[in-house]
Design a protein around this motif. Structure first.
Motif, PDB file in Angstrom:
ATOM      1  N   TYR A  67      -4.441   6.165   6.817  1.00 31.95           N
ATOM      2  CA  TYR A  67      -3.952   6.777   8.057  1.00 31.95           C
ATOM      3  C   TYR A  67      -5.085   7.254   8.962  1.00 31.95           C
ATOM      4  CZ  TYR A  67      -0.264   9.273  10.670  1.00 31.95           C
ATOM      5  OH  TYR A  67       0.635   9.708  11.617  1.00 31.95           O
ATOM      6  N   THR A  89       9.453   7.958   6.530  1.00 29.55           N
ATOM      7  CA  THR A  89       8.446   7.110   7.161  1.00 29.55           C
ATOM      8  C   THR A  89       8.278   5.812   6.379  1.00 29.55           C
ATOM      9  OG1 THR A  89       6.200   7.086   8.082  1.00 29.55           O
ATOM     10  CG2 THR A  89       6.483   8.171   5.952  1.00 29.55           C
ATOM     11  N   TYR A  91       5.152   2.893   4.859  1.00 32.86           N
ATOM     12  CA  TYR A  91       4.222   2.873   3.728  1.00 32.86           C
ATOM     13  C   TYR A  91       2.863   3.473   4.044  1.00 32.86           C
ATOM     14  CZ  TYR A  91       3.756  -1.458   6.371  1.00 32.86           C
ATOM     15  OH  TYR A  91       3.671  -2.368   7.383  1.00 32.86           O
ATOM     16  N   ARG A  92       2.542   3.708   5.324  1.00 33.05           N
ATOM     17  CA  ARG A  92       1.288   4.394   5.672  1.00 33.05           C
ATOM     18  C   ARG A  92       1.608   5.882   5.698  1.00 33.05           C
ATOM     19  NH1 ARG A  92      -2.620   1.581   7.741  1.00 33.05           N
ATOM     20  NH2 ARG A  92      -1.172   0.084   8.690  1.00 33.05           N
ATOM     21  N   ASP A  93       1.781   6.461   4.517  1.00 31.14           N
ATOM     22  CA  ASP A  93       2.507   7.730   4.408  1.00 31.14           C
ATOM     23  C   ASP A  93       1.737   8.903   3.825  1.00 31.14           C
ATOM     24  OD1 ASP A  93       2.309   6.619   1.887  1.00 31.14           O
ATOM     25  OD2 ASP A  93       4.456   6.631   1.465  1.00 31.14           O
ATOM     26  N   HIS A  94       0.509   8.707   3.378  1.00 28.02           N
ATOM     27  CA  HIS A  94      -0.209   9.816   2.734  1.00 28.02           C
ATOM     28  C   HIS A  94      -0.375  10.996   3.690  1.00 28.02           C
ATOM     29  CE1 HIS A  94      -2.484   6.203   0.751  1.00 28.02           C
ATOM     30  NE2 HIS A  94      -1.219   6.266   0.366  1.00 28.02           N
ATOM     31  N   HIS A  96       1.488  11.856   6.224  1.00 24.49           N
ATOM     32  CA  HIS A  96       2.767  12.526   6.446  1.00 24.49           C
ATOM     33  C   HIS A  96       3.063  13.511   5.311  1.00 24.49           C
ATOM     34  CE1 HIS A  96       2.865   8.805   8.742  1.00 24.49           C
ATOM     35  NE2 HIS A  96       3.819   9.321   9.500  1.00 24.49           N
ATOM     36  N   GLY A 138       8.019   7.377   2.621  1.00 28.65           N
ATOM     37  CA  GLY A 138       7.493   6.334   1.818  1.00 28.65           C
ATOM     38  C   GLY A 138       8.446   5.174   1.549  1.00 28.65           C
ATOM     39  N   GLN A 145      13.242   2.260   6.669  1.00 30.01           N
ATOM     40  CA  GLN A 145      13.435   3.708   6.761  1.00 30.01           C
ATOM     41  C   GLN A 145      14.212   4.120   8.003  1.00 30.01           C
ATOM     42  OE1 GLN A 145      10.715   2.076   7.390  1.00 30.01           O
ATOM     43  NE2 GLN A 145       9.490   3.018   8.982  1.00 30.01           N
ATOM     44  N   TYR A 168       9.885   8.069  11.373  1.00 32.31           N
ATOM     45  CA  TYR A 168       8.672   7.399  11.830  1.00 32.31           C
ATOM     46  C   TYR A 168       8.733   5.896  11.532  1.00 32.31           C
ATOM     47  CZ  TYR A 168       6.255  12.008  11.885  1.00 32.31           C
ATOM     48  OH  TYR A 168       5.867  13.299  12.128  1.00 32.31           O
TER      49      TYR A 168
END
Length: 346
Positions: A67, A89, A91-94, A96, A138, A145, A168
């Motif tokens: 991210y 959200t 998969y680019r979720d760390h 968040h 995720g 999502q 998101y």
């Protein structure tokens, strides 16, 4: 109604909708607010840098989407939210997860598949969940999502609570058919949902100008009478101001709204992407002129709130948190085999 009257009514309706497309002025942060935003964004940045290192060392398997560069979006949005508001959200979720208050240890341990991870080591990078933090993933399937986030909003409306679903998705997912089915349902039933389109300019390796007929994503809901706001997603204050307006819109019963966050990812789509579809000069220009963390850093220094040494000390504190999470994630035991049979819905 006479044709002329119909046209007049339609024009007034369209004009009223167009008025909501103007982004509000960025909020003016206090010293404490700027410091909080700086720490939160710096935590995400340092965490993702460490995740990239662990992936290269083989501790993180599968896919891993970083991210880095987009930190202002989740930090500015989270600051405007209330207790009970939900987040979902892709998969680019760390980032968040960290912005939602999930522990760095828990997130990193999930990345390495350990029992102390937030999904007990069974979800990995793309599939984390926290009922306590109202975080519903995720999700690895592009755009999946969006109907789920719309369903969260439907549940809020059905229960008559005051919560809003913050859903998101990216510029690539914005072209998915299920997104527009969700828009139609959300507008028809006036569901309390804020659709946040994180436009980082590249859907995997394809520039938005090559893949999207309409590149102003704030307009994507107009045919469903959903207003949109185009936001500088690299400025945490601009994000926060637009988020407050959007959340108030949804919470007051007016239905869904779209926020297009114009942001930028510095790394490739995933760890396996060398990002050769853009120049190094383009990335460097964004880093040097629009970096969300550096903007806050220099603003605080210019205001005389903190010295460079003060900010270096904060960076060290954040790095220590991330180092601790990495150490925990490498030494925490893997889940017991019995976990294969838990959390299964039949």
């Amino acid at each position: 109604m006479a044709p002329r009257a119909q046209k007049t009514a339609a024009a007034k309706s369209q004009a009223a909708l167009s008025n909501t497309l103007k982004a509000p002025q960025p909020n003016q942060f206090t010293k404490e607010e700027d410091l909080h935003a700086y720490r939160e964004m710096l935590l995400i940045r340092r965490f993702e840098e460490k995740a990239g290192q662990l992936y290269g060392m083989g501790f993180i398997g599968g896919f891993c989407h970083l991210y880095i560069g987009q930190e202002a979006v989740v930090v500015g949005m989270q600051k405007a939210m209330r207790e009970g508001d939900q987040v979902i959200t892709a998969y680019r979720d760390h980032g968040h997860m960290l912005a939602a208050g999930m522990s760095a240890r828990g997130v990193m341990a999930e990345l390495t598949g350990r029992q102390g991870g937030l999904s007990k080591g069974k979800g990995g990078s793309m599939h984390m969940f926290s009922k306590e933090k109202h975080f519903y993933g995720g999700h690895g399937i592009v755009g999946a999502q969006v109907p789920l986030g719309t369903g969260l909003a439907f549940a809020n409306r059905y229960r008559g609570n005051d919560s809003v679903s913050i859903t998101y998705f990216g510029d690539g997912a914005a072209n998915q058919g299920q997104v527009y089915e969700s828009f139609n349902m959300a507008s028809l039933w006036k569901l309390p949902v804020v659709y946040v389109i994180e436009n980082n300019r590249y859907a995997m390796g394809t520039a938005v100008t090559r893949a999207s007929a309409e590149t102003d994503f704030s307009r994507r809901g107009l045919s469903f009478n959903i207003p949109g706001i185009q936001v500088d997603g690299m400025d945490v204050r601009a994000v926060n101001a637009a988020s407050e307006e959007a959340l108030e819109w949804a919470r007051s019963g007016k239905g869904p709204i779209i926020l297009e966050m114009q942001t930028y990812r510095y790394r490739g789509h995933s760890m396996s992407d060398p990002a050769k579809y853009r120049s190094k000069d383009e990335v460097q220009k964004m880093r040097s002129e629009h970096d969300p963390i550096e903007q806050v850093k220099y603003r605080m220094m210019d205001n005389g709130w903190f010295s460079e040494d003060d900010l270096k000390a904060i960076d060290k504190e954040v790095r220590d948190i991330v180092a601790d999470s990495a150490d925990f994630a490498q030494h925490d035991p893997e889940p017991d085999a019995s976990e294969l049979y838990t959390d299964i819905l039949l």
